[in-house]
Write an enzyme that holds these catalytic residues in place. Sequence first.
Site, PDB file in Angstrom:
ATOM      1  N   CYS A  28     -13.999  -0.960   5.913  1.00  0.00           N
ATOM      2  CA  CYS A  28     -13.000  -0.308   5.056  1.00  0.00           C
ATOM      3  C   CYS A  28     -13.595   0.588   3.960  1.00  0.00           C
ATOM      4  O   CYS A  28     -12.943   1.522   3.523  1.00  0.00           O
ATOM      5  CB  CYS A  28     -12.082  -1.353   4.434  1.00  0.00           C
ATOM      6  SG  CYS A  28     -11.152  -2.266   5.679  1.00  0.00           S
ATOM      7  N   LYS A  85      -3.926   1.984  14.820  1.00  0.00           N
ATOM      8  CA  LYS A  85      -3.858   2.907  13.682  1.00  0.00           C
ATOM      9  C   LYS A  85      -4.457   4.266  14.059  1.00  0.00           C
ATOM     10  O   LYS A  85      -5.309   4.352  14.956  1.00  0.00           O
ATOM     11  CB  LYS A  85      -4.583   2.318  12.483  1.00  0.00           C
ATOM     12  CG  LYS A  85      -6.013   1.917  12.763  1.00  0.00           C
ATOM     13  CD  LYS A  85      -6.738   1.326  11.564  1.00  0.00           C
ATOM     14  CE  LYS A  85      -6.294  -0.045  11.201  1.00  0.00           C
ATOM     15  NZ  LYS A  85      -7.186  -0.722  10.231  1.00  0.00           N
ATOM     16  N   ARG A 132       0.851  -1.204   0.000  1.00  0.00           N
ATOM     17  CA  ARG A 132       0.000   0.000   0.000  1.00  0.00           C
ATOM     18  C   ARG A 132       0.879   1.244   0.000  1.00  0.00           C
ATOM     19  O   ARG A 132       1.817   1.333   0.795  1.00  0.00           O
ATOM     20  CB  ARG A 132      -0.878  -0.024   1.248  1.00  0.00           C
ATOM     21  CG  ARG A 132      -1.917   1.066   1.292  1.00  0.00           C
ATOM     22  CD  ARG A 132      -2.683   1.025   2.599  1.00  0.00           C
ATOM     23  NE  ARG A 132      -3.622  -0.072   2.682  1.00  0.00           N
ATOM     24  CZ  ARG A 132      -4.234  -0.442   3.813  1.00  0.00           C
ATOM     25  NH1 ARG A 132      -3.999   0.214   4.936  1.00  0.00           N
ATOM     26  NH2 ARG A 132      -5.072  -1.455   3.826  1.00  0.00           N
ATOM     27  N   ARG A 191      -1.868   7.065   9.500  1.00  0.00           N
ATOM     28  CA  ARG A 191      -2.030   6.534   8.143  1.00  0.00           C
ATOM     29  C   ARG A 191      -2.073   7.670   7.119  1.00  0.00           C
ATOM     30  O   ARG A 191      -1.917   8.831   7.460  1.00  0.00           O
ATOM     31  CB  ARG A 191      -3.320   5.710   8.085  1.00  0.00           C
ATOM     32  CG  ARG A 191      -3.333   4.530   9.040  1.00  0.00           C
ATOM     33  CD  ARG A 191      -2.271   3.522   8.664  1.00  0.00           C
ATOM     34  NE  ARG A 191      -2.396   2.304   9.457  1.00  0.00           N
ATOM     35  CZ  ARG A 191      -3.191   1.285   9.164  1.00  0.00           C
ATOM     36  NH1 ARG A 191      -3.995   1.335   8.114  1.00  0.00           N
ATOM     37  NH2 ARG A 191      -3.215   0.207   9.923  1.00  0.00           N
ATOM     38  N   CYS A 227      -8.327 -10.468   1.075  1.00  0.00           N
ATOM     39  CA  CYS A 227      -8.405 -10.018   2.465  1.00  0.00           C
ATOM     40  C   CYS A 227      -8.619 -11.196   3.407  1.00  0.00           C
ATOM     41  O   CYS A 227      -9.605 -11.919   3.298  1.00  0.00           O
ATOM     42  CB  CYS A 227      -9.535  -9.007   2.641  1.00  0.00           C
ATOM     43  SG  CYS A 227      -9.649  -8.499   4.362  1.00  0.00           S
ATOM     44  N   LYS A 262      -5.880   7.978  12.119  1.00  0.00           N
ATOM     45  CA  LYS A 262      -6.223   8.475  10.772  1.00  0.00           C
ATOM     46  C   LYS A 262      -6.581   9.963  10.783  1.00  0.00           C
ATOM     47  O   LYS A 262      -7.406  10.391  11.584  1.00  0.00           O
ATOM     48  CB  LYS A 262      -7.385   7.658  10.217  1.00  0.00           C
ATOM     49  CG  LYS A 262      -7.006   6.188  10.069  1.00  0.00           C
ATOM     50  CD  LYS A 262      -8.098   5.343   9.443  1.00  0.00           C
ATOM     51  CE  LYS A 262      -7.554   3.961   9.109  1.00  0.00           C
ATOM     52  NZ  LYS A 262      -8.570   3.097   8.500  1.00  0.00           N
ATOM     53  N   CYS A 287     -16.762  -7.590   5.762  1.00  0.00           N
ATOM     54  CA  CYS A 287     -16.733  -7.876   7.210  1.00  0.00           C
ATOM     55  C   CYS A 287     -17.000  -6.556   7.926  1.00  0.00           C
ATOM     56  O   CYS A 287     -17.057  -5.502   7.298  1.00  0.00           O
ATOM     57  CB  CYS A 287     -15.380  -8.481   7.610  1.00  0.00           C
ATOM     58  SG  CYS A 287     -14.116  -7.265   8.004  1.00  0.00           S
ATOM     59  N   CYS A 323     -15.172  -2.740  -0.569  1.00  0.00           N
ATOM     60  CA  CYS A 323     -13.795  -3.062  -0.177  1.00  0.00           C
ATOM     61  C   CYS A 323     -13.326  -4.285  -0.966  1.00  0.00           C
ATOM     62  O   CYS A 323     -14.132  -4.970  -1.583  1.00  0.00           O
ATOM     63  CB  CYS A 323     -13.756  -3.345   1.315  1.00  0.00           C
ATOM     64  SG  CYS A 323     -14.518  -4.921   1.725  1.00  0.00           S
TER      65      CYS A 323
END
Length: 645
Positions: A503, A231, A78, A147, A460, A233, A499, A454
């Site tokens: 995302c 994380k 990424r 991120r 994934c 953001k 899920c 996503c």
Amino acid sequence: MVKSAPAPTTITRNPSKVEGLKENSNFLREPVATELLEDTTHFSEGAIQILKFHGSYQQDNRDNRVKGQEKDYQFMLRTRNPGGFVPPQLYLTLDRLASEYGNETIRVTTRQGFQMHGILKKNLKAAIAEIVQNMGTTLGACGDVNRNVMAPPVPYKNSAEYQLAWEYANNVADLLSPQTGAYYEIWLDGEKAISAEESPEVKAARQSNGNGTVIHDNEEPIYGTYYMPRKFKCSVTVPGDNSIDIYTQDLSLVVITNDKGELQGFDVFAGGGLGRTHNKEETFARAADEICYVAKEDVYDLIKAIVATQRDYGDRTDRRHARLKYLMNDWGVEKFRSQVEEYFGKSLEPFKELPSWKYKDFLGWGEQGDGKLFLGLSIQNGRVKDEGEFQLRTALREIVQQFNLPIRLTPHQNLILYDIETKDKQTIQDIFSRCGIVTDPTKISQLERYAMACPALPTCGLAVTESERVIPQILDRIDAVLKKVGLQNEHFVIRMTGCPNGCARPYVAELGFVGSGVESYQIWLGGTPDQTRLAEPYVEKLPINELESFLEPIFAFFKKSREKGESFGSFCARVGFDAIREFTENYKPESSNGNGHTKVRHRVGVRDDIYNILKAASERQEKSMTDIVYEALKDYFNKQGVQST
Ligand code: SRM
Ligand code: SF4
């Protein structure tokens, strides 16, 4: 009001396993550095966690799993591109790497980065090195750090506010970028890449200690040995532009200028986040709160104060409870503000009133304000690929090569080519047309335009069901139900994930699909077209083959009882779920086969490649896909001599 410095980051009470891995990693070096040299197809569990900080995930192609055999290991890479900026040289490198090492696709992410899939361990170093040598980075694209910093992607060159949003997105990214030498040591044999100069203010801010925000004599002055608990953001935007989904971010700045367009300071939001786990009520999506206003001189100190608050008080014992949103929820906004004030060293100023938020996608041709043009291109689920008659990857390669155009990736998995000379418009348009790519946003399905999914299966590891691979068919089915109830041309924001991690940000959509089992989804209703409110879960587990019978009564109710101009999500929120359930229970479908019975449609699946050909043929021939399939199969069975009974 300067208060005493709080204790530096120390971990007490059963830290989670990842905390130990970070501590023992020697600032993200091990065990990645050692295991990379081993002739294996994959990394150990410990190395996998540290590898994330370098921008890569170990995955396996789940379609190829065979019991008793080694998984088909491969890596996702990424990139980190503040404000979605991708220079032409980087774009062409990624395109080439997708063929050399990847799966022939590159994918625009929901946070304005690119992802490549399918890279083998033995090629990881070469791929990362090439990205860094070509003005890119993957450092900090994943892992417990800040991120990719989002910003509105539109290149309005004559708008001071938009230019400031870009500038500060870069500065925040620089300020919070990991400082460890590990990245260059491992991937570039210690060679430091040539990158754009950091602003001197950012450099100074990283070192200057405001009341304990900086950890002295540490390779990571802002993060310390343990990095963030989870994380983190950030986004930077301008008043009124919610292309970055402000309520879903941990920390956001909104540029405030004076009448002359000069920067004064920023409004600050904090505490948003979406990830949750099914049937665990202690996990939830949360909308960010308005925190304060900060003058431009103090903005880096304030960011450091918020980061330090989460760094030192975020939960390091339970990764499901470690994001800033849980700290904010547990403490309440007032306690959070007062802790931030301690690190900041002065009182926070009140938040300044803002105009209402609008979602903008900037698709199609537009003027950027300096005589040049931009072109916003809709990309289905962000996947840049060549498939059948749609040669998007070829078109982009040719155009970027020929005209050396920079790109801005959008938070909705689209991209904007910009700095286009007006004289080049027609040639660019011709290349897209030749490659089967529609550039006029009004000519694409409006449901698709506002939809996101996503990646989910097969890459994934957390997916419980499909997302990107099924959404095209699902949008077509939704469109058919809308037409059936007389709502043709209606469109709203649909987002799907495989899920509950969220995302594609389904929890702020008007209709959200959240994978909750094989071929079944939790359904969220009630977000707004501008993503200004969280939706609510309406149904826990909808088998996707019941989609039509589920949606038809809801759409019929919407058609019957909506207020003038009311959007689908706002309607659902206004009438409430009890009213929707009651209407659904009493609903009698209008369509029938003439003798009072509802027409029965049997459903069979087709693979992706055939589906795309079918869809294209349907558009070309202006016939429904069902009719084309019916005619083809009838012909086939006739030739076989099989008669229907
Ligand atoms: Fe995400 C984990 C893909 C944006 C919440 N996300 C993952 C992983 C890496 C799966 C994993 O951990 O093994 C996915 C890789 C799939 C694949 O095969 O490529 C993945 N996330 C994505 C992307 C590519 C989705 C997309 O369609 O573009 C997005 C990459 C953005 C980027 O460039 O950085 C992406 N992920 C998001 C967002 C949206 C956003 O950031 O605006 C969210 C919800 C917002 C939030 O963080 O609260 C999001 N991803 C998660 C979570 C849940 C985090 C949580 O707080 O609980 C996970 C799982 C985790 O971290 O444990 C996750
Ligand atoms: Fe994977 Fe779930 Fe994120 Fe989709 S939402 S990419 S299934 S982690």
